[in-house]
Structure formats: C-alpha cells, structure tokens
Design a protein around this motif. Structure first.
Motif, PDB file in Angstrom:
ATOM      1  N   LEU A  87      -9.461  -9.778   1.902  1.00 54.38           N
ATOM      2  CA  LEU A  87      -9.595  -8.359   2.203  1.00 54.38           C
ATOM      3  C   LEU A  87      -8.274  -7.621   2.013  1.00 54.38           C
ATOM      4  O   LEU A  87      -7.195  -8.230   2.005  1.00 54.38           O
ATOM      5  N   GLY A  88      -8.382  -6.292   1.905  1.00 50.95           N
ATOM      6  CA  GLY A  88      -7.247  -5.444   1.568  1.00 50.95           C
ATOM      7  C   GLY A  88      -6.043  -5.520   2.487  1.00 50.95           C
ATOM      8  O   GLY A  88      -4.900  -5.420   2.032  1.00 50.95           O
ATOM      9  N   PHE A  89      -6.268  -5.694   3.775  1.00 46.68           N
ATOM     10  CA  PHE A  89      -5.113  -5.631   4.677  1.00 46.68           C
ATOM     11  C   PHE A  89      -4.134  -6.772   4.430  1.00 46.68           C
ATOM     12  O   PHE A  89      -2.981  -6.701   4.840  1.00 46.68           O
ATOM     13  N   LYS A  90      -4.596  -7.824   3.743  1.00 48.86           N
ATOM     14  CA  LYS A  90      -3.689  -8.935   3.462  1.00 48.86           C
ATOM     15  C   LYS A  90      -2.796  -8.672   2.235  1.00 48.86           C
ATOM     16  O   LYS A  90      -1.872  -9.435   1.974  1.00 48.86           O
ATOM     17  N   TYR A  93     -11.027  -4.500  -1.612  1.00 48.98           N
ATOM     18  CA  TYR A  93     -12.018  -4.234  -0.573  1.00 48.98           C
ATOM     19  C   TYR A  93     -11.362  -4.230   0.791  1.00 48.98           C
ATOM     20  O   TYR A  93     -10.896  -5.245   1.281  1.00 48.98           O
ATOM     21  N   CYS A  94     -11.335  -3.037   1.371  1.00 45.04           N
ATOM     22  CA  CYS A  94     -10.701  -2.886   2.682  1.00 45.04           C
ATOM     23  C   CYS A  94     -11.662  -3.357   3.766  1.00 45.04           C
ATOM     24  O   CYS A  94     -12.873  -3.167   3.666  1.00 45.04           O
ATOM     25  N   ILE A  95     -11.114  -3.927   4.811  1.00 44.92           N
ATOM     26  CA  ILE A  95     -11.910  -4.389   5.945  1.00 44.92           C
ATOM     27  C   ILE A  95     -12.763  -3.258   6.505  1.00 44.92           C
ATOM     28  O   ILE A  95     -13.848  -3.464   7.031  1.00 44.92           O
ATOM     29  N   GLN A  96     -12.268  -2.014   6.340  1.00 44.49           N
ATOM     30  CA  GLN A  96     -12.977  -0.889   6.939  1.00 44.49           C
ATOM     31  C   GLN A  96     -14.271  -0.550   6.204  1.00 44.49           C
ATOM     32  O   GLN A  96     -15.129   0.124   6.764  1.00 44.49           O
ATOM     33  N   PRO A 155      -6.204   5.271   0.049  1.00 50.50           N
ATOM     34  CA  PRO A 155      -4.988   4.590   0.482  1.00 50.50           C
ATOM     35  C   PRO A 155      -5.142   4.143   1.935  1.00 50.50           C
ATOM     36  O   PRO A 155      -6.027   4.630   2.642  1.00 50.50           O
ATOM     37  N   ASN A 156      -4.277   3.243   2.337  1.00 49.92           N
ATOM     38  CA  ASN A 156      -4.259   2.838   3.734  1.00 49.92           C
ATOM     39  C   ASN A 156      -2.869   2.351   4.109  1.00 49.92           C
ATOM     40  O   ASN A 156      -2.082   1.983   3.242  1.00 49.92           O
ATOM     41  N   GLY A 157      -2.595   2.349   5.404  1.00 50.34           N
ATOM     42  CA  GLY A 157      -1.339   1.752   5.864  1.00 50.34           C
ATOM     43  C   GLY A 157      -0.290   2.769   6.250  1.00 50.34           C
ATOM     44  O   GLY A 157      -0.429   3.969   6.048  1.00 50.34           O
TER      45      GLY A 157
HETATM   46 MO   LIG Z   1      -7.586  -2.055   4.871  1.00 49.55          MO
END
Ligand SMILES: [Mo]
Ligand SMILES: Nc1nc2c(c(=O)[nH]1)N[C@H]1C(S)=C(S)[C@@H](COP(=O)(O)O)O[C@H]1N2
Length: 601
Positions: free
Chosen positions: A561-564, A474-477, A421-423
C-alpha cells in the motif's frame, strides 16, 4: 557502470566492518508513540469533520439519500394499493392459486434446524455487524465512490462530504494541495468503528479480523449445508421458483401474507433472497475485497479498465448496502410473519410458539448490542491491543498475498490525469536548501547491515541504470492512481551495498517528519527490494519528481500500500529487525496510526 560510492566514502576493509554494525544516525530521530489514543490530541492534529449522510449524484445533481425514505414510503403505499386491487381480479387469483408460494422448486425439508445451523446463523450476524461498521469507517477515510481508476475528484457518484475545493486541486504550491487525509471524515462513534477521523488503521483490523472469522463461519456453513442436506432449503430445483416468487411478493405487498411454512419450506421470495445472500452476495463481498488489494491488482493488472479497483470498491459497497437492507427486511419479516414460531425455529430449533425462543433471541441481541456499544470506546483505549490482535489473527493471511508476484505495468494511456497526494511535507532547513539548489547537493546514505555502505550523490544515482514503469499506486484510504515512474532499481542498490546475511528488513528514512513529530520512516522486507518493479523513483510522468510527490527520491514497491512508499528519502538502512525503531511496529504509520507492517491488501 562506474562504481558510485567509490570516493564518496573510504572503502577499506576495517572501515566497512565498523560501518556495517553502526546504526544509522537517523534512528535517533524517530519518535516513540503512545499505545493509546487521546482523542483530544488526535483531534488537534486532524480536527473532526462530521460525515454527511451519503449524497448520490444523478446526472449533474446531488441528492441526500435520506430522500429515499419518503420516496420508499410513498412507493410502498402505492404498491400496497395496487397489489390489493390486483388481487380482486380473477386472473390474478387464479395465478396465486396455481403458484401459492411453495412448490416443487423446494420439496419439504424435514430435518428441522440443527444446533450448528442455529449457532452459525447468529455468529454470522455478530461478525457481519462489525464488518459493516468497520467497512463504513474505511469508506469514511476516502469518502467518495467513483468507477474511475484514477479516483479523479468530481467524477464520484456517491460522497459523504462536499466536493474537493477546486482551488486546492491544482497541487501548487505543494503546501496548498488537498491531501487524501484532508478529505477523510468523522463518523458517529456508535456507527463507525472507532468513529474518529482517519482511524482507518484500526478499522481495518476490525474489518479483516471479522472477515476471517466470518469466512471460517461461512465455510463451515457451506460444508455443513451440503453434508447434511440442509442445502435443499436454499437452492431452488426448478424455474417454478420465479412465478412463486412473484406470487409471494404480491401476497406480501397486498398485506395478505402467504402461509408461513418456514419450518420445512421457504416460499419463492424467501428462497431467492436467501440464495442471493448466501451464494452470491457473500462470495462477491470476499472477491471484491480481494480485488482491492494492491498485490492482487498488481498481479492481474486491475489498475485500469472495467474491473479496476475503484469498480471493485463500488461493488463492495453495493454488497454492503444489500446486507444492510437484507438484515433490516429479514428481521422485520421474521417479526411480522409469526414472531414466536419463527424465533423458535432459529433459537431452540423447535417448531413451537414457546416463549423460550424469544428469550434466547433477546439474550443474544443484548450480547450483540453490548459488544457494539463497547467496541469503539475499547478500540480508542486499547488501540495497540487491537493492532496486535488483528496482526495475530490475520497478519499471516495478509502475508500470503505477497506470494502473488506483482507484475502488472500499464500502457501510457492508463496514466491518471489526477494523482491524489498524501503525507506531511518536509519542513527542515536542510531540505529547503537542497530543494532550492535543485537537489544538486543531495546525497543518499545506504548503510546498516551491509558489507559496502555508500553515500550516493544525485548525479551518481542518475548515472546508475534507469528503469521506467507505469504502475498503480493504492493508498490505504481507498483512492488509486496510475503514474509513470522513472528511477534506480533497488536491486542494483542491493547489489552495490551487499547486505550481510542477517539483514532482513530495509528501512527508508524521510527528510519529513510525521504528523506527531519524529521522522517518517518505513521498513520493507528485503526480498521485496530485489523485486524487478521496486525502484527509487526520481521521475514521475516523464518529469523530475516534484516536491509534493517526494523529490528528490521516493520508493515504489508495487506489492504494498501507498503509505509504505516513503517520500523525500534521506537514508536507507539494512537491519535485522525493526523492533528497536520508533515504537517498534515497522514504520511511522504502524507506530502512530496502528497500521500493519505488511500491507499487500
Ligand atoms: Mo496513503
Ligand atoms: N515521508 C513521507 N512519505 C509518505 C507519506 C508521508 O506522510 N511522509 N505518506 C504516504 C502515503 S499515506 C501515501 S498514499 C503516499 C502518497 O504519495 P503521493 O503523494 O505521491 O500520492 O506517500 C506515502 N509516503
């Protein structure tokens, strides 16, 4: 299909016209962002955790890679002893006599070292130095390497910190979940670029900008090599190169070096290693970099299987290791096999032992070291400049990848058992109340530059056509995961609201704030909203989407990417430009973490 939105909002012509030009009320809840980084502030939000020296797993045990140093020294000493002993045997002496190092595999090249070659050689060093630093910074944002497409914690073979705390892998309750950001580590500022924890946005601009310069430099190098005949130095003509390489390796190891004929002829060992660096490692770095792009992976189906993105990431890292070792060994060999002559070849382009070569070399090294020293402090001071310069240099090239249509979907068995997870979770009372009622009272507002703004209830959304897809995130990380998503195609929402011709971007507003306060949001190209794989997901892996992963609604746009992929969506607004939103960069992480707004890689 019944018309959701009918009745939810009056739809007379006049009302619509007024609504169409009115900004969404959430615009006012976006936060501005600073154009610089105050390290103490940054550290308050994301406290530094210094990276370990990499640890490698062998079987079940973890080893600090620093052990390789004493092991290497011992092996080297043993190797020297063995090599010297071998050279006392007549058969070995005969072998070295037959294969002295140079030979028909590379006939002498009498062209000397032209200016272009000398310049490109040193520019190559400059670019690759920053590529390596920024690359290590990118690694530090997901400080684990594994070949498993789902990036499952515990399966890594290399890591820069301890294991993910087992009790926080359960993801229940959502506040306890170990996020990818929790996992990021800090690097010393002289090594990483810019070093501080979770500075991947800035590191990527450095990485990609220098990549492009390095690529242009490399293409120029290839073209000139093959048009001038200089390629003959680097490409062996026959298999005699192998015994000659073995012979030179033995000679070096015995510390009785072969004669240095570098002006006209490289020896077997040199030519093999140079060939590897120029014709194998460099292209491999480029290819494995591209394979990590979500847009490319989603085009070729790299979300699972043998060449998945995590494998590409590992190979990319192996290439980095090769280049670091190459630079070290190459430099040492240049020094100890005839410092002045060797440096003259590659600086003044003359076959002499004049001091000029050394001075030119020192001047260039001073420049490289000064830039190295200044890069992190300047990046932290002027992050917005780094972002804008990067966008100018490589934004267009990154945008090209969006032409590669994302089409890959995966079978059920590709679904990752673990999904990072992220965010930042939503904390508002409004959200808590909706959640406690199972989102029965949730409504989605879609407005802005549209002919027919709507407010859709949760039931209305679910009554719209439902689409299911198994795709990769796919996360930027650096981590990835495959999941099955179910939800409403965005193209149906677009068809419903009928964007006006000026609408070019679609902004997703979250119930959640970002780390520095102000709503999380992100802007997407309107073309992507008509893509067949872009959906508003309300299900994940066959269950209603849970809070951690974005309930009640989160975006899937498989090109980016995932953050979007905004989670916990409250409203969607169609706009002509995003310049007036937040800090004007196209989204929360673009504003606050200096990311780019087009992120197909
Ligand atoms: Mo991310
Ligand atoms: N509202 C909101 N959405 C967000 C984020 C966030 O911080 N806030 N993080 C993004 C990031 S960086 C990623 S990688 C994905 C993670 O989705 P997941 O938690 O379902 O894996 O959500 C994205 N959407």
């Amino acid at each position: 299909m019944d018309q959701p939105g009918e009745g939810a909002r009056p739809d007379s012509g006049r009302e619509t016209a007024r609504a169409a030009s009115a900004p969404d009320p959430l615009e006012a809840e976006l936060s501005p962002a600073e154009d610089r980084i105050v390290v103490t502030e940054w550290s308050r939000r994301i406290p530094p955790i210094m990276a370990w020296v990499p640890h490698m797993r062998i079987g079940k045990r973890w080893f600090n890679i620093l052990w390789l140093l004493p092991i290497g020294v011992v092996l080297l000493i043993a190797g020297i002893a063995v090599a010297q002993q071998l050279r006392t045997y007549p058969a070995v002496q005969q072998f070295i006599h037959t294969y002295p190092g140079q030979g028909s595999f590379q006939p002498p090249v009498t062209l000397g070292f032209p200016l272009w070659l000398r310049i490109l050689h040193f520019l190559n060093l400059l670019f690759i130095a920053f590529i390596i630093r920024a690359g290590i910074q990118i690694l530090a944002d997901h400080p684990r390497l594994q070949v498993d497409a789902g990036s499952t914690p515990g399966r890594e073979w290399l890591r820069l910190r301890g294991p993910v705390p087992p009790d926080r892998m359960k993801q229940e309750p959502p506040e306890r979940a170990w996020t990818a950001k929790d996992d990021a580590v800090t690097l010393p500022r002289w090594l990483g670029l810019p070093g501080i924890r979770h500075s991947i946005g800035l590191a990527r601009w450095w990485h990609f900008s220098c990549d492009l310069l390095w690529l242009v430099n490399g293409v120029a190098f290839y073209v000139l090599l093959f048009t001038t005949g200089q390629w003959a130095r680097l490409v062996p003509r026959n298999w005699d190169v192998i015994p000659n390489a073995a012979s030179t390796a033995l000679q070096y190891l015995s510390l009785d070096f072969p004669t240095n004929e570098g002006w006209t002829q490289y020896n077997g060992m040199q030519i093999l290693v140079y060939f590897l660096a120029v014709f194998i490692a460099a292209p491999l770095a480029f290819i494995t970099g591209l394979l990590q792009a979500p847009a490319i992976a989603a085009r070729f189906g790299l979300g699972w299987g043998r060449i998945n993105r995590q494998v590409a990431r590992c190979v990319h890292f192996a290439v980095l290791t090769f280049f670091v070792l190459f630079i070290l060994v190459h430099t040492v060999m240049v020094y100890i096999t005839g410092l002045l002559v060797n440096l003259n070849h590659i600086t003044t382009g003359m076959n002499t032992a004049a001091w000029a070569g050394l001075w030119l070399y020192v001047i260039w090294m001073v420049i490289v070291v000064a830039l190295w020293w200044a890069a992190s402090p300047l990046t932290l001071r002027y992050p917005r400049v780094v972002q804008k310069t990067g966008r100018l240099l490589v934004g267009w090239a990154k945008g090209l990848l969006e032409w590669r249509d994302a089409r890959a979907t995966y079978p059920e068995r590709a679904v990752s058992s673990f999904f990072w997870p992220n965010g930042t979770l939503p904390t508002s009372q409004v959200y808590a109340t909706l959640r406690d009622n199972g989102f029965r009272d949730y409504t989605l507002r879609v407005d802005g530059l549209v002919e027919h703004p709507v407010v859709l209830s949760y039931d209305q959304l679910k009554a719209m056509p439902r689409q299911e897809q198994i795709t990769q995130h796919y996360c930027i990380q650096g981590w990835s995961g495959v999941a099955k998503w179910g939800g409403v195609p965005m193209r149906d929402i677009v068809a419903l609201v009928r964007p006006s011709p000026q609408a070019r971007w679609v902004v997703f507003y979250s119930f959640a704030a970002g780390t520095e306060g102000g709503r999380y949001y992100d802007a997407h190209k309107i073309e992507h909203m008509r893509h067949h794989l872009t959906i508003l997901a309300y299900e994940m892996n066959g269950e209603p989407l849970n809070v951690l992963h974005g309930a009640p609604l989160r975006l899937r746009n498989e090109l980016e990417l995932g953050f979007k992929m905004v989670k916990w969506i409250e409203a969607i607004e169609f706009v002509e430009s995003f310049e007036h939103l937040g800090a004007g960069q196209g989204g929360y992480n673009e504003d606050h973490e200096f990311y780019g707004y087009r992120m197909p890689i």
